[in-house]
Design an enzyme around this catalytic site. Structure first.
Site, short mmCIF file in Angstrom:
data_model
loop_
_atom_site.label_atom_id
_atom_site.label_comp_id
_atom_site.label_asym_id
_atom_site.label_seq_id
_atom_site.Cartn_x
_atom_site.Cartn_y
_atom_site.Cartn_z
N TYR A 150 39.21 39.67 46.15
CA TYR A 150 40.34 40.77 46.96
C TYR A 150 40.56 39.92 48.05
O TYR A 150 40.26 39.13 48.53
CB TYR A 150 39.86 42.19 47.44
CG TYR A 150 39.27 42.28 46.30
CD1 TYR A 150 39.60 42.47 45.15
CD2 TYR A 150 38.11 42.98 46.65
CE1 TYR A 150 39.21 42.80 44.26
CE2 TYR A 150 37.76 44.50 46.37
CZ TYR A 150 38.15 44.06 45.04
OH TYR A 150 37.00 45.09 43.92
N SER A 151 42.45 39.89 47.67
CA SER A 151 43.12 39.00 49.43
C SER A 151 42.57 37.18 49.45
O SER A 151 43.13 36.47 50.10
CB SER A 151 42.85 39.42 50.46
OG SER A 151 43.68 40.40 50.64
#
Length: 344
Positions: A59-60
């Site tokens: 994530y990110s």
């Protein structure tokens, strides 16, 4: 806030889990909130009694773990929250959308080399000395499951991980993993993070009965179908939010006419009950057998407050049947379901 044991473990988690994919770096997805924007979300969650937080290394591209770890360290004692993260996908701009055999060697997947390195990287980004729940994000068909399970077991025995979990896969794959771990005396998966909501209930055919039989706790992702079950999407438009307009997975998974029939029915029932559609959708999933904690996402603080309100909503058997009535079977969505041809 209510709490429940995760599967057959002694680990107590809040009935609502805060999913942390929404926090990190907007260069990864335009609807992502940065650290300062995320802080009130974590504060609200903790004040509401939520002690269960789920993120993933991809994530990110790792920034979500940095934000999640920093804010939890700032706002709560370590022994008062349960932190879950995941391993499998490579950290690239495409992330979840891209996992193929033409990726650089050992980037992603579930080899011993990648799992051990990824765990150390996650701990460093989180700023923690252990992960409470370490989950495989998907099945890795290119790595023997024995190698994956032994590597995960070594992390538990080294004290870097407390419990092991898994996410979306075929039920036979999960059954094989549970059996193999048991036969070798390795730590077994205690949770399944599966794709489950009112418009996608295919998990009820095989995966959920397996988990109930094996004492595995369910922590479903996308319990509101990426916002689809809030009732603010239409047949002509993606939706009113930045995420709704920048979420190709939602378009691929939920915008069938049969899905709108489920939402239309939910909206009608919500009007009768005087409740928000999202609260009813969450109350439904919280009442389902085996479900410990649905994982909710939040880009507005009121999303967390609304999710917690679902704990006060009780549904009768007749009301549950009414909500479920329009469901129509779907193809498998959220993970690759291997066909016989894929396996030869």
């Amino acid at each position: 806030m209510d709490y429940k044991k995760l599967g057959e473990t002694g680990l107590e988690v809040s009935r609502i889990c805060l999913g942390c994919m929404s926090y990190g770096d907007s260069n990864w997805r335009p609807w992502i909130l940065d650290e300062e924007e995320a802080r009130p979300h974590f504060r609200t969650a903790i004040e509401a009694g939520i002690n269960f937080f789920d993120t993933a290394d991809m994530y990110s591209n790792g920034v979500s773990e940095k934000v999640t770890g920093k804010l939890l360290r700032e706002l709560a004692p370590r022994d008062e929250y349960v932190l879950a993260t995941k391993v499998f996908f490579p950290l690239t701009s495409e992330g979840m959308a891209q996992y193929s055999q033409d990726r650089p060697p050992n980037v992603g997947g579930l080899s011993r080399k990648h799992i051990l390195a990824a765990c150390d990287d996650s701990l460093r980004r989180l700023g923690l000395d252990h992960i409470d729940l370490y989950q495989i994000h998907r099945w890795d068909e290119s790595t023997p499951i024995e190698e994956t399970l032994e590597a995960l077991d070594s992390l538990v025995r080294a004290g870097k991980v407390r419990y092991l979990g898994a996410s979306s896969m075929a039920a036979w794959q999960f059954s094989k993993a549970l059996y193999t771990a048991g036969e070798n005396g390795w730590h077994r998966f205690v949770s399944m993070q599966n794709h489950y909501n009112l418009v996608y209930r295919e998990e009820e055919r095989e995966m959920i009965p397996l988990c109930l039989d094996q004492g595995v706790g369910l922590i479903p992702w996308s319990p509101l179908a990426r916002g689809f079950l809030t009732g603010n999407r239409s047949r002509d438009e993606k939706g009113p939010t930045r995420r709704a307009n920048n979420d190709p997975f939602a378009q691929d998974w939920y915008f069938l006419e049969e899905d709108f029939a489920v939402v239309d029915n939910l909206l009608e029932f919500a009007a009768e009950r005087g409740e928000a559609p999202a609260a009813l959708a969450l109350a439904w999933i919280l009442s389902m057998p085996g479900v410990t904690s649905p994982i909710i996402g939040s880009t507005k603080v009121e999303h967390i407050e609304a999710a917690c309100s679902a704990l006060d909503v009780e549904l009768s058997e007749d009301e549950i049947a009414q909500i479920e009535a329009p469901y129509y079977p779907h193809t498998i969505k959220g993970h690759d379901q291997p066909t016989p041809k894929d396996m030869v």
